[in-house]
Enzyme design. Structure first.
Site, PDB file in Angstrom:
ATOM      1  N   GLU A  59      24.346 -11.801  -1.294  1.00  0.00           N
ATOM      2  CA  GLU A  59      24.356 -13.244  -1.128  1.00  0.00           C
ATOM      3  C   GLU A  59      25.408 -13.798  -2.077  1.00  0.00           C
ATOM      4  O   GLU A  59      25.147 -14.015  -3.258  1.00  0.00           O
ATOM      5  CB  GLU A  59      22.990 -13.857  -1.468  1.00  0.00           C
ATOM      6  CG  GLU A  59      22.975 -15.355  -1.281  1.00  0.00           C
ATOM      7  CD  GLU A  59      22.192 -16.118  -2.348  1.00  0.00           C
ATOM      8  OE1 GLU A  59      21.966 -17.316  -2.150  1.00  0.00           O
ATOM      9  OE2 GLU A  59      21.830 -15.541  -3.388  1.00  0.00           O
ATOM     10  N   ASP A  80      20.394 -10.744  -4.465  1.00  0.00           N
ATOM     11  CA  ASP A  80      20.268 -12.176  -4.686  1.00  0.00           C
ATOM     12  C   ASP A  80      21.313 -12.632  -5.706  1.00  0.00           C
ATOM     13  O   ASP A  80      21.613 -11.917  -6.666  1.00  0.00           O
ATOM     14  CB  ASP A  80      18.865 -12.471  -5.237  1.00  0.00           C
ATOM     15  CG  ASP A  80      18.662 -13.948  -5.509  1.00  0.00           C
ATOM     16  OD1 ASP A  80      18.795 -14.733  -4.556  1.00  0.00           O
ATOM     17  OD2 ASP A  80      18.393 -14.314  -6.664  1.00  0.00           O
TER      18      ASP A  80
END
Ligand code: CA
Length: 481
Positions: free
Chosen positions: A261, A231
Site C-alpha cells: 500500500e 500496510d
C-alpha cells in the site's frame, strides 16, 4: 488463470470475534465465483478488540494470549485463524496477510528519553527545545511471557512518538541521539513522511531488523500464508522493505507474493518505489482509483478516453493491483475518496473484465458496509461481473476509445473459453457502439448479461455488432445461450 483477490473486510465489521468463522463459511461460494486469494485484515493483537488492527501491539500474538483485554482479536482467535487458512488452501484459495510494520501501539510502560517536537505540517521543522520527554515505548508483552520471541522493545527501537507524558501533550516528537532521526528513504509529503502514527519503528536499528526478519520466518511458517499486503509502505524505509523481501524469498518461500500500500496518485512516484524494492512488491493502482473517483463525481463532463491515463495498469500492468475502493477510502475513513455507486459497475467492469492488472474486490462492495443501512453493497451486480470474469475475460482485447462519453472493449476468448464479450459503458445518454467480436460469431444473438439493456443484438457477417448502452450505464454483451 484469472486471479482475483477479495479484500476480506471493511472498517465497520462487528467486534464479535466471529469474522474468521464467517469467512470460512463463505470460502466455497467465493471459490465458485472465481476468487483465488483473500486479503485478511491484520490478524495481530492490537489496542483492543474494537481496533480494526492497524493500532498493532504484538506481532507474535495472533489471538492466543490474554493481552489488551482479551485473547481474541476483533476477528477471532489464532486457532480460528489457522483453521480458516487451512480451509482456504483446501478449496484452492491463497491467503495474504495484512502486515503492519510501520508502528506499534499500546505500549506496556513509558520511558524517559531525549526528543524534539516537530511540526505536523513539516516534520523536518523542529518547533521546540531538545528535552526529556516520557513516551509509551516499552513493550514487554507480559501476557505472552517470552513465548516465540523474548525480544522487548524500548525507545531505542523507535524514531518518533505522538505523546509526552511529562507535559501531557500530544504532538510529533522525534527521538534524538546518536543514530537517531527520520529515515529519508520514505515518502516526501510533510517534508518527510516517515512518521505516520503511534510509536514509529526505526527500521535502521540492527536489533529491529533482526527481530522483524525473525518474526517473518516465524509468522509465515506458523500460519502458512501465501503473501503479504504491506500496510503504510510509503512510511517505511524502502531499503529495509527491499531487504525484508529478499530475506523472505531467499530463506522462506521463493514464490512468496507481496503487494504494497503505497498511497500516492502519481504514477512516477510508484514506479520509483517499484525500482527501490527490486520489482518484488506489486502496487495498488492508486492513480486508477482516483480516476474512478473523479469520473464518478464528474458525470458526463469526464472524458472516458482518459480513464487509464497515469495508471499503473497502463504503464506497468504486471505489478498493478487494481481496486475500486477499500477500507481507507470508504466514507468516514482516513483516505476517503469513495467512488459514487452509479459508477461502481463501470469501474468493476474495467478491473474485472480487462486483461491487465490483478483485481481486488472490496468486502464492502460485495456484502455492504456496517449493518447495510448506509450502503448495502452491490452483491448481485458484482457476483454477475465475477462470473463474467471467470467465463469470458480471456484472449485478445480490442479497445474502442473514440468518444468522450461512450467507450468499450472486446475480449475474443481463448481455446478453453471460446465465447466473445463486448463491454460498452457511458457516462452520458444512451448510445450505440459498433464493435467487432469476430467473424466466427456471425449470426449469433447477443444479450446484456448485466440486464441493464433489454435489446437482442445480432452479429453481422463481418463480425460487427451495434452494441447499445442505457444512459449512465454499462452493458456486457455475450451470446444468448
Ligand atoms: Ca515510519
Amino acid at each position: 488463470m484469472n486471479g482475483l483477490i477479495l479484500q476480506g473486510f471493511e472498517w465497520y465489521l462487528p467486534d464479535d470475534g466471529n469474522h474468521f468463522n464467517h469467512l470460512k463459511e463463505k470460502l466455497e461460494e467465493l471459490k465458485g465465483l472465481g476468487i483465488t486469494a483473500i486479503w485478511l485484515p491484520p490478524v495481530f493483537k492490537a489496542t483492543g478488540t474494537n481496533d480494526v488492527g492497524y493500532g498493532i501491539y504484538d506481532l507474535f500474538d495472533l489471538g492466543e494470549f490474554d493481552q489488551k483485554g482479551n485473547v481474541r482479536t476483533k476477528y477471532g482467535t489464532k486457532e480460528e485463524l489457522l483453521s480458516l487458512i487451512d480451509k482456504a488452501h483446501e478449496v484452492g484459495i491463497s491467503v495474504y496477510a495484512d502486515v503492519v510494520l510501520n508502528h506499534k501501539a499500546g505500549a506496556d510502560e513509558k520511558e524517559k528519553f531525549r526528543a524534539v517536537e516537530v511540526s505536523r505540517e513539516d516534520r523536518t521543522k523542529v518547533i521546540g527545545e531538545e528535552k526529556d520527554i516520557e513516551g509509551w515505548t516499552k513493550f514487554t508483552f507480559p501476557g505472552r511471557d517470552g513465548k516465540y520471541s523474548e525480544f522487548e522493545w524500548n525507545h531505542q527501537h523507535f524514531s518518533g512518538v505522538d505523546y509526552d507524558d511529562i507535559e501531557k501533550k500530544g504532538g510529533i516528537f522525534k527521538l534524538t541521539g546518536e543514530g537517531k532521526g527520520w529515515s529519508w528513504a520514505v515518502a516526501g509529503e510533510h517534508g518527510n513522511f516517515d512518521y505516520l502514527m503511534f510509536s514509529d519503528i526505526d527500521h535502521n536499528h540492527p536489533d529491529v531488523r533482526q527481530e522483524i526478519f525473525y518474526w517473518a520466518d516465524w509468522f509465515i511458517n506458523e500460519t502458512n500464508v501465501d503473501g503479504f499486503r504491506y500496510d503504510a509502505s510509503k512510511h517505511i524505509d524502502a531499503g529495509f522493505m527491499d531487504d525484508l523481501e529478499n530475506h523472505i524469498r531467499a530463506n522462506i518461500k521463493e514464490d512468496f507474493y507481496s503487494m504494497g500500500e503505497y498511497w500516492n496518485g502519481d504514477n512516477q512516484t510508484l514506479i520509483d518505489y517499484m525500482s527501490e524494492t527490486s520489482g518484488n512488491i506489486d502496487l495498488f493502482d492508486v492513480p486508477l482509483h482516483y480516476s474512478f473517483y473523479s469520473a464518478s463525481h464528474s458525470g458526463s463532463e469526464y472524458d472516458m478516453r482518459t480513464i487509464f491515463d497515469n495508471s499503473i495498469l497502463k504503464t506497468n500492468p504486471t505489478i498493478a493491483v487494481t481496486f475500486v475502493d477499500n477500507h481507507d477510502t470508504q466514507l468516514g475513513q482516513s483516505l476517503e475518496s469513495w467512488v459514487k455507486p452509479w459508477f461502481k459497475e463501470h469501474a468493476y467492469s474495467i478491473i474485472l473484465l480487462r486483461d491487465e492488472g490483478y483485481p481486488t474486490i472490496f468486502w464492502g462492495d460485495l456484502y455492504g458496509i456496517g449493518d447495510g443501512t448506509l450502503y448495502g453493497g452491490m452483491y448481485d451486480k458484482l457476483t454477475k461481473l465475477m462470473e463474467l470474469r471467470r467465463d469470458y475475460a480471456y484472449g485478445d482485447q480490442d479497445d474502442y476509445l473514440l468518444d468522450a462519453n461512450t467507450v468499450g472493449f472486446v475480449r475474443k476468448g481463448d481455446d478453453d473459453h471460446p465465447g466473445s464479450m463486448a463491454v460498452v459503458m457511458t457516462n452520458g445518454d444512451m448510445a450505440t457502439l459498433s464493435m467487432n467480436v469476430g467473424e466466427d460469431q456471425k449470426g449469433k444473438i447477443f444479450i446484456d448479461a448485466l440486464g441493464n439493456n433489454d435489446s437482442k443484438i445480432q452479429i453481422k457477417d463481418d463480425g460487427y455488432g451495434d452494441f447499445h448502452v442505457s444512459p449512465g450505464s454499462v452493458s456486457v454483451w455475450v451470446e444468448k445461450i
